[in-house]
Scaffold this active site. Structure first.
Site, PDB file in Angstrom:
ATOM      1  N   LYS A   1       8.518  -3.821  -7.764  1.00 30.25           N
ATOM      2  CA  LYS A   1       9.072  -2.464  -7.632  1.00 30.25           C
ATOM      3  C   LYS A   1      10.563  -2.514  -7.291  1.00 30.25           C
ATOM      4  CE  LYS A   1       5.405   0.170  -8.300  1.00 30.25           C
ATOM      5  NZ  LYS A   1       5.350   1.367  -9.149  1.00 30.25           N
TER       6      LYS A   1
ATOM      7  N   HIS B   1      -8.434   0.402  -0.754  1.00 32.16           N
ATOM      8  CA  HIS B   1      -7.630   1.128   0.236  1.00 32.16           C
ATOM      9  C   HIS B   1      -8.457   1.547   1.442  1.00 32.16           C
ATOM     10  CE1 HIS B   1      -5.078   1.504  -3.388  1.00 32.16           C
ATOM     11  NE2 HIS B   1      -4.179   1.188  -2.487  1.00 32.16           N
TER      12      HIS B   1
ATOM     13  N   TYR C   1       3.973  -7.566  -5.630  1.00 35.92           N
ATOM     14  CA  TYR C   1       3.944  -6.117  -5.902  1.00 35.92           C
ATOM     15  C   TYR C   1       5.253  -5.462  -5.443  1.00 35.92           C
ATOM     16  CZ  TYR C   1       2.919  -1.201  -5.227  1.00 35.92           C
ATOM     17  OH  TYR C   1       3.006   0.159  -5.235  1.00 35.92           O
TER      18      TYR C   1
ATOM     19  N   ASP D   1      -1.206   7.448 -20.574  1.00 36.46           N
ATOM     20  CA  ASP D   1      -1.957   6.602 -19.624  1.00 36.46           C
ATOM     21  C   ASP D   1      -2.830   5.626 -20.416  1.00 36.46           C
ATOM     22  OD1 ASP D   1      -2.929   7.379 -16.377  1.00 36.46           O
ATOM     23  OD2 ASP D   1      -3.897   5.752 -17.486  1.00 36.46           O
TER      24      ASP D   1
HETATM   25  N1  UFG Z   1      -7.623  -2.401   5.339  1.00 34.29           N
HETATM   26  C1  UFG Z   1      -8.771  -2.816   5.988  1.00 34.29           C
HETATM   27  N2  UFG Z   1      -9.949  -2.691   5.295  1.00 34.29           N
HETATM   28  C2  UFG Z   1     -10.037  -2.179   4.039  1.00 34.29           C
HETATM   29  C3  UFG Z   1      -8.853  -1.757   3.403  1.00 34.29           C
HETATM   30  C4  UFG Z   1      -7.666  -1.896   4.086  1.00 34.29           C
HETATM   31  O1  UFG Z   1      -8.739  -3.282   7.111  1.00 34.29           O
HETATM   32  O2  UFG Z   1     -11.137  -2.103   3.485  1.00 34.29           O
HETATM   33  C5  UFG Z   1      -6.364  -2.500   6.072  1.00 34.29           C
HETATM   34  C6  UFG Z   1      -5.337  -3.355   5.332  1.00 34.29           C
HETATM   35  O3  UFG Z   1      -5.463  -4.706   5.673  1.00 34.29           O
HETATM   36  C7  UFG Z   1      -4.042  -2.722   5.836  1.00 34.29           C
HETATM   37  C8  UFG Z   1      -4.383  -1.239   6.019  1.00 34.29           C
HETATM   38  O4  UFG Z   1      -5.821  -1.206   6.135  1.00 34.29           O
HETATM   39  O5  UFG Z   1      -3.719  -3.247   7.064  1.00 34.29           O
HETATM   40  C9  UFG Z   1      -3.993  -0.383   4.856  1.00 34.29           C
HETATM   41  O6  UFG Z   1      -4.431  -1.007   3.662  1.00 34.29           O
HETATM   42  P1  UFG Z   1      -4.442  -0.282   2.239  1.00 34.29           P
HETATM   43  O7  UFG Z   1      -5.042  -1.234   1.279  1.00 34.29           O
HETATM   44  O8  UFG Z   1      -5.055   1.057   2.367  1.00 34.29           O
HETATM   45  O9  UFG Z   1      -2.922  -0.051   1.946  1.00 34.29           O
HETATM   46  P2  UFG Z   1      -1.709  -1.091   1.932  1.00 34.29           P
HETATM   47  O10 UFG Z   1      -0.932  -0.861   3.184  1.00 34.29           O
HETATM   48  O11 UFG Z   1      -2.138  -2.477   1.665  1.00 34.29           O
HETATM   49  O12 UFG Z   1      -0.928  -0.691   0.633  1.00 34.29           O
HETATM   50  C10 UFG Z   1      -0.595   0.627   0.314  1.00 34.29           C
HETATM   51  C11 UFG Z   1      -0.445   0.704  -1.184  1.00 34.29           C
HETATM   52  C12 UFG Z   1       0.709  -0.117  -1.588  1.00 34.29           C
HETATM   53  C13 UFG Z   1       1.940   0.198  -0.788  1.00 34.29           C
HETATM   54  C14 UFG Z   1       1.678   0.163   0.673  1.00 34.29           C
HETATM   55  C15 UFG Z   1       2.896   0.627   1.396  1.00 34.29           C
HETATM   56  O13 UFG Z   1      -1.620   0.258  -1.834  1.00 34.29           O
HETATM   57  O14 UFG Z   1       0.937   0.153  -2.934  1.00 34.29           O
HETATM   58  O15 UFG Z   1       0.583   0.995   0.957  1.00 34.29           O
HETATM   59  O16 UFG Z   1       2.640   0.942   2.722  1.00 34.29           O
HETATM   60  F1  UFG Z   1       2.893  -0.704  -1.041  1.00 34.29           F
END
Ligand code: UFG
Length: 325
Positions: free
Chosen positions: A145, A189, A141, A31
């Site tokens: 992948k 997240h 991203y 890592d």
């Molecule tokens: N969100 C918010 N506020 C925040 C964080 C997120 O409203 O503070 C929303 C985002 O816009 C999205 C949802 O919550 O609609 C989930 O967002 P995340 O950032 O938790 O996760 P993502 O769906 O963007 O992405 C995650 C991983 C990716 C992966 C994806 C696949 O980070 O690597 O899930 O579903 F590709």
């Protein structure tokens, strides 16, 4: 077995390390600690501080140990960041992964479990996404992948590499002992940001977009517990012992939760309000991502143990409440 876990100090990787150890196998962690934490690697587990782009260091690790398989979690994984800094994503997720695959080939290690993502699908064209769904990523991203999935398919034919690419939907939750959980800096997240908002930590929770074509206007995601992801990786190792080639499986619980629903569930689990405000859409976010994981259940024998949103949130909440916070 002896398994090299690249990215074993990170969020999913560190849960994987414990799962592999609990199942009686040996682990070496590799890592670069760019987003992972030294303290997330259990005492006694060798940790090589290195980058998978460092061919010399990788070669030395493969010369020192005889690995049966590699699990590869090293990646940049933020959708929004990938839109603003695509070179970093292609360099690390594609270029450096090829360096790892080359090192494996030179060392005659022919099995790898690769962390892929639901982001390979882009905007879904069906309510649930199975493995036959078109792959048209809408951000670098997901594209990075998908490129590696293609490399793995080509490597199966050219070099006899066996691989399983696991397309995670939204990894979430924390270990049952509360010792490791989701700790990114900055945290982007949803679930950790929701729980930090409950505790009055961070910059305040923003809900990104309320005008999506979903039941309540916020994005819908399929949250899958990080320990269930770990169990799928071990099953993938067994699967490669029985099957030659390059395989892909979706990993999710088949149920979508909107951002508003996650907030409501968190209020129930924590018994506290989740302060939040509404904001503009975030670049690169599809409206809905929900998995069909039937193939993983049928072929890997995968059975998620923590499928309920309340259980996922409760494990994350338990971790957030540990004394270091
Ligand atoms: N969100 C918010 N506020 C925040 C964080 C997120 O409203 O503070 C929303 C985002 O816009 C999205 C949802 O919550 O609609 C989930 O967002 P995340 O950032 O938790 O996760 P993502 O769906 O963007 O992405 C995650 C991983 C990716 C992966 C994806 C696949 O980070 O690597 O899930 O579903 F590709």
């Amino acid at each position: 077995m002896k398994i090299l876990i690249c990215g074993g100090a990170g969020y999913v990787g560190s849960h994987m390390v414990r799962y592999v150890l609990d199942n009686g196998h040996d682990v070496v962690v590799y890592d670069n600690l760019s987003t992972g934490h030294r303290g997330s690697v259990p005492q006694g587990v060798p940790l090589v501080h290195g980058d998978i782009g460092d061919a010399g260091k990788l070669a030395r690790v493969f010369a020192e140990h005889r690995f049966d398989a590699v699990m590869h979690f090293c990646a940049r994984s933020l959708v929004g960041e990938s839109v603003t800094d695509p070179y970093a994503y292609y360099e690390n997720n594609v270029g450096n992964t090829i360096s790892l695959l080359e090192a494996m080939r030179h060392a005659s290690v022919d099995r790898i479990v690769f962390s892929s993502t639901a982001a390979v699908f882009g905007h879904p064209v069906s309510d649930t996404i199975d493995e036959t769904h078109p792959t048209v990523p809408i951000n670098p991203y997901g594209q990075s992948k998908l490129m590696i999935e293609q490399v793995l398919a080509d490597a199966a034919k050219a070099y006899g590499l066996r691989s399983v690419a696991l397309r995670y939907f939204n990894a979430a939750g924390a270990s049952s002992c509360g010792s490791i959980g989701e700790a990114h800096d900055p945290e982007t997240h949803l679930i950790p940001n929701v729980l930090k908002a409950v505790l009055g930590q961070g910059k305040g929770l923003k809900v990104f977009g309320t005008d999506y074509d979903t039941r309540d206007g916020t994005c819908v995601r399929d949250y899958v517990h990080v320990s269930d992801l770990a169990s799928a990786h071990m099953l993938a190792i067994d699967y490669m012992a029985r099957n030659e080639g390059a395989f892909t499986f979706n990993l999710g619980n088949g149920e979508g939760f909107s951002v508003r629903e996650v907030i409501a569930a968190a209020e129930k689990v924590t018994g506290r309000p989740v302060p939040h405000e509404f904001a503009e859409r975030r670049a690169g976010d599809p409206a809905t991502l929900v998995a069909s994981s039937q193939q993983a259940r049928d072929e890997l024998g995968w059975q998620p143990a923590m499928a309920r949103m309340e259980d996922i949130l409760a494990s994350a909440w338990n971790w957030h409440l540990q004394p270091r916070f």
